[in-house]
Design an enzyme around this catalytic site. Structure first.
Site, PDB file in Angstrom:
ATOM      1  N   LYS A 123       4.344   8.449  -7.697  1.00 56.14           N
ATOM      2  CA  LYS A 123       3.588   8.953  -8.896  1.00 56.14           C
ATOM      3  C   LYS A 123       4.206   8.932  -9.867  1.00 56.14           C
ATOM      4  O   LYS A 123       3.901   8.582 -11.204  1.00 56.14           O
ATOM      5  CB  LYS A 123       2.913  10.416  -8.578  1.00 56.14           C
ATOM      6  CG  LYS A 123       1.794  10.339  -7.305  1.00 56.14           C
ATOM      7  CD  LYS A 123       1.370  11.656  -6.841  1.00 56.14           C
ATOM      8  CE  LYS A 123       0.341  11.356  -5.748  1.00 56.14           C
ATOM      9  NZ  LYS A 123      -0.214  12.539  -5.038  1.00 56.14           N
ATOM     10  N   GLN A 183       1.345  18.506  -4.924  1.00 58.46           N
ATOM     11  CA  GLN A 183       1.399  17.748  -3.682  1.00 58.46           C
ATOM     12  C   GLN A 183       1.079  18.454  -2.426  1.00 58.46           C
ATOM     13  O   GLN A 183       1.585  19.701  -1.891  1.00 58.46           O
ATOM     14  CB  GLN A 183       2.685  17.165  -3.414  1.00 58.46           C
ATOM     15  CG  GLN A 183       2.845  15.782  -2.479  1.00 58.46           C
ATOM     16  CD  GLN A 183       1.977  14.747  -2.690  1.00 58.46           C
ATOM     17  OE1 GLN A 183       1.495  14.244  -4.070  1.00 58.46           O
ATOM     18  NE2 GLN A 183       1.443  14.019  -1.655  1.00 58.46           N
ATOM     19  N   ASP A 188      -6.073  15.608  -9.706  1.00 56.65           N
ATOM     20  CA  ASP A 188      -6.517  15.362  -8.305  1.00 56.65           C
ATOM     21  C   ASP A 188      -7.899  15.326  -8.042  1.00 56.65           C
ATOM     22  O   ASP A 188      -8.500  14.880  -6.979  1.00 56.65           O
ATOM     23  CB  ASP A 188      -5.818  16.262  -7.460  1.00 56.65           C
ATOM     24  CG  ASP A 188      -4.613  15.921  -6.638  1.00 56.65           C
ATOM     25  OD1 ASP A 188      -4.504  14.432  -6.622  1.00 56.65           O
ATOM     26  OD2 ASP A 188      -3.720  16.562  -6.449  1.00 56.65           O
TER      27      ASP A 188
HETATM   28  N1  GUN Z   1      -1.370  14.884  -0.296  1.00 53.95           N
HETATM   29  C1  GUN Z   1      -1.950  13.535   0.497  1.00 53.95           C
HETATM   30  N2  GUN Z   1      -2.776  12.982  -0.637  1.00 53.95           N
HETATM   31  C2  GUN Z   1      -2.758  13.927  -1.809  1.00 53.95           C
HETATM   32  C3  GUN Z   1      -3.232  13.513  -2.823  1.00 53.95           C
HETATM   33  O1  GUN Z   1      -4.002  12.903  -3.292  1.00 53.95           O
HETATM   34  N3  GUN Z   1      -2.984  14.503  -3.946  1.00 53.95           N
HETATM   35  C4  GUN Z   1      -2.182  15.720  -3.647  1.00 53.95           C
HETATM   36  N4  GUN Z   1      -2.101  16.546  -4.606  1.00 53.95           N
HETATM   37  N5  GUN Z   1      -1.552  15.691  -2.339  1.00 53.95           N
HETATM   38  C5  GUN Z   1      -1.884  14.942  -1.431  1.00 53.95           C
END
Ligand code: GUN
Length: 280
Positions: free
Chosen positions: A52, A96, A119
């Site tokens: 990211k 996350q 998100d």
């Molecule tokens: N954990 C697995 N996929 C994601 C996601 O798309 N966003 C976040 N914040 N955590 C995750």
């Protein structure tokens, strides 16, 4: 033999469009910044978080990274989120998942300002999606819509079967397909005679969480098959929820693993960060 839907190519296209918009904003003196928070050091999460941050750099956005120790308390995390909610120079906030067991995931998601919820996990974002109001949409399902549209696959009037009902993929996926005028069925672990249902699908979206579970016998001739799963097998090779070799013989279009849905999630996160400027 199915045509491949190239998620790598389409995700790069979307990131390049974001890069262009970021430059246009910069020319107006507007910078975009994503704050990424990771609690603990789950290795898979660390890989996602790094990717990211790399994507932010690629599109020219700023990123702030918070790597907090496993024993961070819920109060400490909430107070960081509050601080980031208030900061004018932070446009997107991402915690996350999963968070350690002593932290309540719902409380954390609810604490993020919906205007910075890139998100798309906040109840307000999900509610807005449900009733067709502007808001952030969860990145993986939003990415799947882009895969279909940019492959010129018609959605209107099609029967779409989504296998999986998670808050992050299955439910928003079903709502998005409904918004695109599909007829939608959601199947899940308690569904009876899954095969009878999946064989009716014009578009089959598989987020079942079991490696190579869906083979050709679940797929109608000529259906579009989207594989959300990602697993590593005994010889360290990646595979999806779909048995690709068998499915590709009956499907008209199919996403590979890797290189299908996977790269779209981060591309759509970048798009949500860019779009945050107009929402804010
Ligand atoms: N954990 C697995 N996929 C994601 C996601 O798309 N966003 C976040 N914040 N955590 C995750």
């Amino acid at each position: 033999m199915a045509e491949l839907i190239d998620g790598k190519r389409i995700s790069t296209m979307i990131k390049d469009e974001c890069k262009q918009k970021v430059e246009e904003y910069k020319a107006q003196g507007i910078e975009i910044c994503l704050a990424v928070i990771q609690v603990g050091n789950d290795p898979a999460s660390s890989v996602y978080v790094n990717n990211k941050k790399k994507a932010c750099a690629y599109v020219g956005m700023n990123s702030l990274s918070y790597e907090l120790p496993e024993e961070t308390t819920q109060e400490e995390l909430l107070s960081l989120i509050q601080e980031l909610n208030e900061r004018k120079d932070v446009n997107g906030i991402l915690v996350q998942l999963p968070v350690p067991a002593h932290i309540d995931e719902k409380t954390i998601i609810n604490a993020i300002d919906p205007k910075k919820d890139v998100d798309g996990f906040h109840p307000q974002s999900v509610g807005s999606l449900c009733i067709g109001q502007p808001g952030f949409v969860s990145c993986t399902p939003a990415g799947i819509i882009q895969l279909l549209k940019r492959s010129d696959i018609d959605i209107t009037g099609k029967h779409c079967v989504v296998i999986g009902r998670s808050n992050i993929v299955g439910k928003p996926m079903a709502l998005l397909m409904l918004r695109e005028n599909a007829t939608v069925t959601i199947a899940h672990s308690k569904t009876k005679d899954l095969k009878a249902i999946t064989r009716q699908a014009d578009i089959l979206i598989v987020a079942i969480g079991k490696p190579k579970f869906i083979d050709a016998s679940y797929i109608k001739d000529g259906a579009v098959v989207i594989d959300v799963g990602i697993h590593r097998n005994a010889d360290n090779k990646l595979c999806g929820d779909v048995d690709f070799d068998s499915a590709k013989e009956v499907a008209s279009y199919i996403t590979p693993v890797p290189g299908g849905v996977g790269p779209m999630t981060i591309a759509m996160l970048m798009k949500n960060c860019v779009d945050s400027i107009s929402l804010q």
